[in-house]
Design a protein around this motif. Structure first.
Motif, mmCIF file in Angstrom:
data_model
loop_
_atom_site.group_PDB
_atom_site.id
_atom_site.type_symbol
_atom_site.label_atom_id
_atom_site.label_comp_id
_atom_site.label_asym_id
_atom_site.label_seq_id
_atom_site.Cartn_x
_atom_site.Cartn_y
_atom_site.Cartn_z
ATOM 1 N N LEU A 1 -12.896 14.961 9.582
ATOM 2 C CA LEU A 1 -14.177 15.571 9.631
ATOM 3 C C LEU A 1 -14.115 16.348 10.756
ATOM 4 C CD1 LEU A 1 -16.394 15.840 7.581
ATOM 5 C CD2 LEU A 1 -17.302 13.996 8.586
ATOM 6 N N TYR A 2 -14.426 17.834 10.606
ATOM 7 C CA TYR A 2 -14.660 18.622 11.847
ATOM 8 C C TYR A 2 -13.364 18.943 12.471
ATOM 9 C CZ TYR A 2 -19.156 16.422 11.221
ATOM 10 O OH TYR A 2 -20.274 15.748 10.412
ATOM 11 N N MET B 1 -10.329 19.354 8.511
ATOM 12 C CA MET B 1 -11.560 19.732 7.424
ATOM 13 C C MET B 1 -12.301 21.108 7.554
ATOM 14 S SD MET B 1 -12.670 15.911 6.155
ATOM 15 C CE MET B 1 -13.855 16.807 4.645
ATOM 16 N N VAL B 2 -12.097 21.617 8.676
ATOM 17 C CA VAL B 2 -12.982 22.843 9.218
ATOM 18 C C VAL B 2 -12.349 24.111 8.088
ATOM 19 C CG1 VAL B 2 -13.370 22.209 11.643
ATOM 20 C CG2 VAL B 2 -11.642 23.935 10.982
ATOM 21 N N GLY B 3 -13.345 24.701 7.927
ATOM 22 C CA GLY B 3 -13.053 25.731 7.006
ATOM 23 C C GLY B 3 -14.067 26.284 6.063
ATOM 24 N N ALA C 1 -17.260 18.346 3.239
ATOM 25 C CA ALA C 1 -16.075 19.291 2.795
ATOM 26 C C ALA C 1 -16.488 20.503 2.655
ATOM 27 C CB ALA C 1 -15.089 18.641 1.874
ATOM 28 N N ALA C 2 -15.545 21.649 2.921
ATOM 29 C CA ALA C 2 -15.641 23.006 2.402
ATOM 30 C C ALA C 2 -15.309 23.088 1.004
ATOM 31 C CB ALA C 2 -14.357 23.835 2.895
#
Lengths: 539, 539
Positions: A406-407, A410-412, A512-513
């Protein structure tokens, strides 16, 4: 003889002005192509699904003004169109038939889906009446999407005298959906003895992708016209009347795509529309040398063109030279911009800063997460500065068991692979290479690794992907219990561990994105699990 | 004379075994307190809302086995209980009346809420029959939550002979809800001429918090018993029969909390239950010297105790000495552990690494976001290593306009202030200090600043908070149009800018941590907006 044009079009949710102009423009094109009637998809005027925009108080005014403009602009053409309509204080999911500035009929959707990704009962009242419009000698019955998945509405239309059904749809894609739709309509046509013209929306909307693939089936259940999937266009259907029965003439049949091609195109369209409809200049993604980012890069290039895709390799001590070589090779293959930004300086500084707080604690996944999060910060800085959306690349297997930071990775803003299991990622990569070289073969053949620790392999902490994905599929799409999955032939240890990880990772998925939904149960609106819960797996 | 015990209890979603044990234990306590009947809340057996756990195939087996155990364990006591029940393949939101191992009656909820945060039509079929149980000379009508918000179900129960209504509820809190419930039930009681005993759930479940505050109203609309909000306990209601009319005797009336106290306690309980039900040892949060983190720290201490709260100050060049002093002073005041971790080394390294990519680009918010994200990485590392949940502290005004850094100050598992506007944050901070010193006065009195650039103040980039919050309230809770808000007396520039920011920030909110919902429209399941959309504000 009636020439009915299926307007398989791509609308933007909420943009009623632009959608109105598009409807008028497509109507004019249909007219120049000799159409008697043009049929637009379900809720074409607002796009689908408009979600809580349907609660905005001026919706009714905007819809009425758009309908007046459309029906005034397209004289001498029958227009069948979907829109939300307020009648006596109640909102309906409506299909209207307009001609010469007049409304010849209105049909309110009977069966409102409120399962899976659908929330139609949140907004709409169900209709109860059939609607049959007499037009140039033919009696056309109107129907909207879910109505055809139940036997009653089409029989009601038949009883009301319909000779031909016109179905307006916003039917989202999932793997195998087109075959399902064709079989269903063949059955409906045979049971009702009515031909059906099925016009579907095309385009991506947040997590959903609509595949189009509009078609027409005759009363004997034969598909007479099949429009291609994923294409925005007008597709004609010729109808003649023989002894009071409407007959659909044989027309072009687009070839059926194989499963990987169909899925790949869904991902490309879903990503393209998210990026373009949200006005991003392009995307930036981390290329790790692994298969998820490699496939994502290929999809991005196919969706946006190489000049709108920027790749960054962010190596650390555990990044193998193979990964560095493969990432560079792929960037060159795809013709995309490629940068290398090593993360060691930041990671070491984080470790130094945290050392006093970490005293007495052993090394654990914290240190691995730090690497992933340092990469996340770099990607987001590039995104902010260059106006590019970060494309995140975690597959469904990872999203399911929380094998993602996470972060970190998973960024996006969006994830093309969010609903694609890892085993399918491999298949899609191989499929993509059959079109043109896009992914170095070694990326496909080497064992997957997050490269966050020395000599790490995914299978050190997870069951082999074919096993993992099979368990996940039974648990997530199949809603099967732990005991049932063990009984299906998996080891109890694997099953218990996988289910525990899925349940524990809900909090990660919640942040999540969004990503393209391509299964019958994606991780967005489709699967509404509590984070806080004590359901004990078992029976 | 009947002694009816309202079991205002806190259940864990999905944990049917633990909930069964709790129901039996509370039933036994009720018996020792002389109860004839104990009433549990709506869906007490599964907790509320169980969401897609209701789709799991073994639900029915688990529920039936739990009900058997409960009704066998509590003989000589009438048990009224909520649970999901499958009957002829359909699922109902049920209230059952059990006595001596027998089922005396079952009532399926008629009115299934499918608006705001509710999705009951996703799972349940509506009931259509009244259910009146004769017990010790009194005819009790059953009702579930939303049923009382409509006139029909209670009149149907009356027509079926009910002398007294028993209402099982899982009614989530929002500001002013208790007064709304009391007024509503007073009206229902008067209209139906029936007394009502209203038992409500208590506790936090992800974004929802249930305030309890069970009560009883007589047929003349007088509140005769009022249980306190936020307390888990058994509350007795005495009913006698006078000339065939059931009468509720006057009993204890918990004092009504004022608005700030009520809200503050909701935040404390929501946070406590999220942390405890998910098994976290405690929380870690960044103390910036600003009011959001200061109030969050106070809430965390009230929810968990000081020993379970860890604070970190992460200063950079723009952090004022005032902020450093105030953060340290508050940590001391609250008795919580406090560390200072300067972020400059990492921020400078990120800037150096990115310099080649940033060449030719001017300084912008990218550099500010880098500071916030470096702090986010540190907080998450502490979380991972120490097993503490990160408490994120952005208020509703920030969440609305996106004045927060995704993966920066937005990192965290839960947010107590997510649904509290900034102006209310100030009010709550002052309120909290009336109980005991918890927040340095200077934190409340100084102008808010993110301290991400020299001499920065929030009001440099946003309208003053009273104006901002008023516009947001009209737009979000009020669903008013841009023109209507301008017409209400705000400047067109402010209104347009604020609405644009709200619409553009949907993508950030989609990845935000959950937080306690305390308004009539929070940013969770309550407000389902598309990210991709082209709705043009205006009328």
């Amino acid at each position: 003889m009636l020439r009915i044009m299926m307007a398989q079009a791509n609308f933007k949710v909420g943009d009623i002005d632009a959608n109105t102009q598009k409807i008028i423009e497509l109507g004019r094109q249909a007219q120049t192509q000799g159409a008697d009637i043009v049929v637009f998809p379900e809720l074409a005027l607002t796009g689908y699904p408009p979600e809580d925009l349907l609660l905005r108080p001026s919706l009714h005014l905007r819809v009425e003004s758009a309908l007046a403009q459309i029906s005034q602009s397209l004289k001498d053409l029958g227009i069948i169109l979907g829109y939300p309509a307020q009648r006596e204080g109640k909102l309906y999911n409506m299909a209207g038939f307009f001609y010469q500035g007049q409304t010849l009929g209105e049909y309110a959707k009977h069966c409102l889906p409120n399962h899976q990704v659908f929330d139609e009962k949140r907004y709409f009242h169900p209709g109860t009446q059939a609607c049959v419009v007499h037009f140039r000698g033919v009696r056309l019955g109107l129907s909207i999407c879910e109505d055809l998945w139940h036997p009653e509405p089409i029989m009601a239309a038949r009883d009301a005298g319909a000779q031909l059904m016109i179905s307006l749809n916003a039917s989202p894609f999932h793997m195998g959906k087109l075959a399902q739709r064709r079989a269903l309509l063949q059955e409906s046509a045979i049971n009702s003895q009515l031909p059906i013209i099925y016009t579907n929306l095309v385009g991506g909307q947040d997590e959903l992708v609509f595949d189009g693939a509009s078609f027409a089936v005759n009363a004997q259940g034969q598909i007479c016209v099949q429009a291609p999937a994923y294409q925005e266009n007008l597709y004609p259907v010729e109808v003649c009347l023989l002894e009071q029965e409407a007959c659909i003439q044989q027309g072009p049949q687009a070839p059926q795509l194989d499963a990987d091609a169909e899925l790949y195109q869904a991902l490309v369209l879903g990503l393209a529309d998210y990026v373009n409809k949200n006005g991003f200049q392009g995307v930036v993604l981390g290329l790790s040398g692994g298969i998820d980012s490699a496939l994502s890069a290929a999809i991005a290039v196919d969706a946006l063109g190489p000049e709108r895709v920027q790749a960054v390799m962010m190596p650390y001590h555990y990044t193998s030279s193979m990964s560095l070589q493969d990432a560079a090779a792929q960037a060159k293959m795809l013709g995309i911009d490629y940068q290398v930004l090593p993360i060691a300086p930041m990671v070491e500084n984080f470790m130094d800063t945290l050392a006093p707080c970490f005293a007495g604690h052993a090394k654990d996944t914290t240190e691995e997460n730090l690497q992933a999060r340092t990469r996340g910060v770099l990607l987001m800085a590039l995104s902010n500065k260059l106006g590019l959306m970060v494309l995140t690349t975690g597959n469904k297997s990872e999203m399911a068991v929380g094998y993602a930071t996470l972060y970190g990775d998973m960024v996006g803003g969006f994830n093309a692979l969010k609903d694609v299991y890892k085993t399918r990622v491999f298949a899609l990569a191989s499929y993509r290479n059959t079109l043109s070289p896009a992914i170095p073969e070694r990326v496909i053949s080497r064992p997957p690794s997050a490269e966050l620790a020395p000599d790490q392999k995914d299978e050190d902490s997870l069951p082999p992907y074919p096993v993992l994905d099979a368990i996940l599929h039974l648990y997530i799409e199949g809603d099967q219990s732990q005991d049932a999955i063990i009984h299906a032939g998996f080891t109890a240890d694997d099953v218990r561990r996988v289910i525990r990880l899925v349940d524990l990772s809900e909090y990660k998925r919640r942040q999540a994105a969004p990503g393209v939904r391509v299964s019958e149960r994606g991780f967005g609106r489709d699967r509404r699990y509590p984070i806080t819960q004590g359901w004990i797996p078992g029976v």
